[in-house]
Design a protein around this motif. Structure first.
Motif, short mmCIF file in Angstrom:
data_model
loop_
_atom_site.label_atom_id
_atom_site.label_comp_id
_atom_site.label_asym_id
_atom_site.label_seq_id
_atom_site.Cartn_x
_atom_site.Cartn_y
_atom_site.Cartn_z
N ALA A 118 -12.34 -5.53 -0.93
CA ALA A 118 -12.14 -5.19 -2.72
C ALA A 118 -10.64 -5.53 -3.07
N MET A 119 -9.36 -4.80 -2.33
CA MET A 119 -8.07 -4.76 -2.70
C MET A 119 -7.71 -5.89 -2.31
N ASN B 279 -0.85 -0.79 -5.32
CA ASN B 279 -1.72 0.27 -4.16
C ASN B 279 -1.72 1.72 -3.96
N THR C 164 0.86 -1.17 0.35
CA THR C 164 -0.13 0.31 0.04
C THR C 164 0.76 0.83 -0.30
N ASP D 48 -10.84 2.71 4.18
CA ASP D 48 -12.33 2.56 4.02
C ASP D 48 -12.16 0.56 4.05
N ASP E 1 -3.62 -1.16 -8.14
CA ASP E 1 -5.27 -0.76 -7.04
C ASP E 1 -4.96 0.13 -6.82
N SER F 170 -7.33 1.56 -4.28
CA SER F 170 -8.59 1.63 -2.84
C SER F 170 -7.41 2.05 -2.32
N ASP F 171 -8.68 2.70 -1.25
CA ASP F 171 -8.63 3.86 -0.28
C ASP F 171 -8.57 2.41 0.92
N LEU G 279 -3.97 5.02 -3.08
CA LEU G 279 -5.07 6.42 -4.22
C LEU G 279 -3.88 7.77 -4.61
N THR H 151 -14.81 -1.10 3.26
CA THR H 151 -15.13 -2.14 1.70
C THR H 151 -13.94 -2.02 0.83
N GLN H 152 -13.47 -0.43 0.46
CA GLN H 152 -12.99 -0.63 -0.33
C GLN H 152 -11.35 -1.77 0.26
N SER H 153 -10.95 -1.93 1.30
CA SER H 153 -9.84 -2.59 1.84
C SER H 153 -9.90 -4.08 1.52
#
Length: 297
Positions: A79-80, A34, A10, A73, A67, A69-70, A36, A75-77
């Motif tokens: 999804a990552m 990853n 990340t 977050d 990726d 993703s935030d 943002l 849900t986003q993590s």
């Protein structure tokens, strides 16, 4: 060293995260880059730095995907994590590196300065770790052998304290403690957990102090990436629950809080002072943040 392993890094679009992603790929890992793409203070978004890292890895013959993703977050993590597994079939390594800065003296710090830094660093470490650990636990319950790595990012500021960084230091100290606890929780299923306190010259540290040419060399992120890559490899499967400082001057195992001198407890407040002053006189001072506090090899 990491041939065939799958890694998520990340905050990998710039700085030390970029160096981690490139070196992991160089050593055979398939990497989810990853980022943002926000500014150093957490404002905005731009996927292009992460894409540039992916392009560099692919040009060198490696495998990588972007990726955006935030990680703070929930849900986003998730999804990552799920996206990495869907793309590459598994996940072996999670390097939690994403972070922002909102430096101010505590009396001038706003609520948003505090909340934003704590969220990105602390929740942005917890959320991906939670989802990755649940994947590894499910795999372990299914009878599959796990040899996974969780590598978190603390800071000398969090370990030793740096004026003007109460929010950042609090988050980074929390990550160090989080890493030690989670190492104990996940060891039984084959997951090691360690934390790195990197000292590097990046956009996060530019302008904080005058840096000599020699210091710039010693603050190259590659010194730190080498340690992260080793920790991510099968060679380090027995190393867990440790906090490392890392830069070109050396690697150090931070020993953390220890039990110091002790005096008898008292039931009356007026009887406390003499004993407490005695143990204060016997105790070592808090460790400093500067290089001169290091014992050089």
């Amino acid at each position: 060293m990491c041939e065939g392993r799958v890694a998520i890094v990340t905050g990998a679009g710039r700085g030390v995260g970029r160096a981690y992603a490139l070196m992991l790929a160089k050593h055979g890992a398939k990497v989810v880059v990853n980022d943002l793409g926000s500014a150093a203070n957490g404002v905005g978004a731009d996927i292009s730095p992460a894409q540039e890292v992916v392009d560099e890895i692919i040009a060198a013959g490696g495998e990588a995907i972007v990726d955006g993703s935030d990680v703070s977050d929930w849900t986003q993590s998730k999804a990552m994590i799920d996206g990495a597994i869907a793309r590459f079939g598994k996940l072996d390594i999670l390097v939690n590196n994403a972070g922002i800065l909102r430096d101010r003296m505590m009396v001038n710090m706003t609520e948003d300065d505090w909340d934003s830094v704590i969220k990105v660093h602390l929740k942005g470490t917890f959320a991906p770790s939670h989802h990755a650990a649940n994947y590894w636990r499910t795999e372990s319950k299914a009878g599959r052998q796990i040899d996974a790595r969780l590598i978190n990012t603390t800071s000398a500021s969090g370990l030793f304290g740096n004026i003007g960084q109460a929010n950042y230091a609090a988050a980074k100290a929390g990550i160090a403690s989080f890493s030690i606890v989670v190492a104990r929780e996940l060891e039984r299923i084959g997951v090691t957990v360690n934390a790195i306190g990197p000292r590097a010259q990046t956009r996060m540290t530019e302008g904080l102090r005058e840096v000599s040419e020699e210091a710039l060399l010693r603050r190259d992120p590659e010194w730190i990436a080498a340690l992260v890559t080793w920790l991510a490899s099968p060679e380090a499967k027995d190393v867990t629950g440790r906090v490392f400082e890392a830069w070109g001057y050396g690697y150090s195992v931070a020993e953390g809080w220890t039990h110091g001198p002790i005096t008898a407890a008292q039931r009356e407040a007026e009887e406390v002072g003499q004993g407490v002053r005695r143990i204060l006189a016997a105790a070592r001072s808090n460790a400093g943040i500067e290089r001169d506090s290091w014992q050089q090899p």
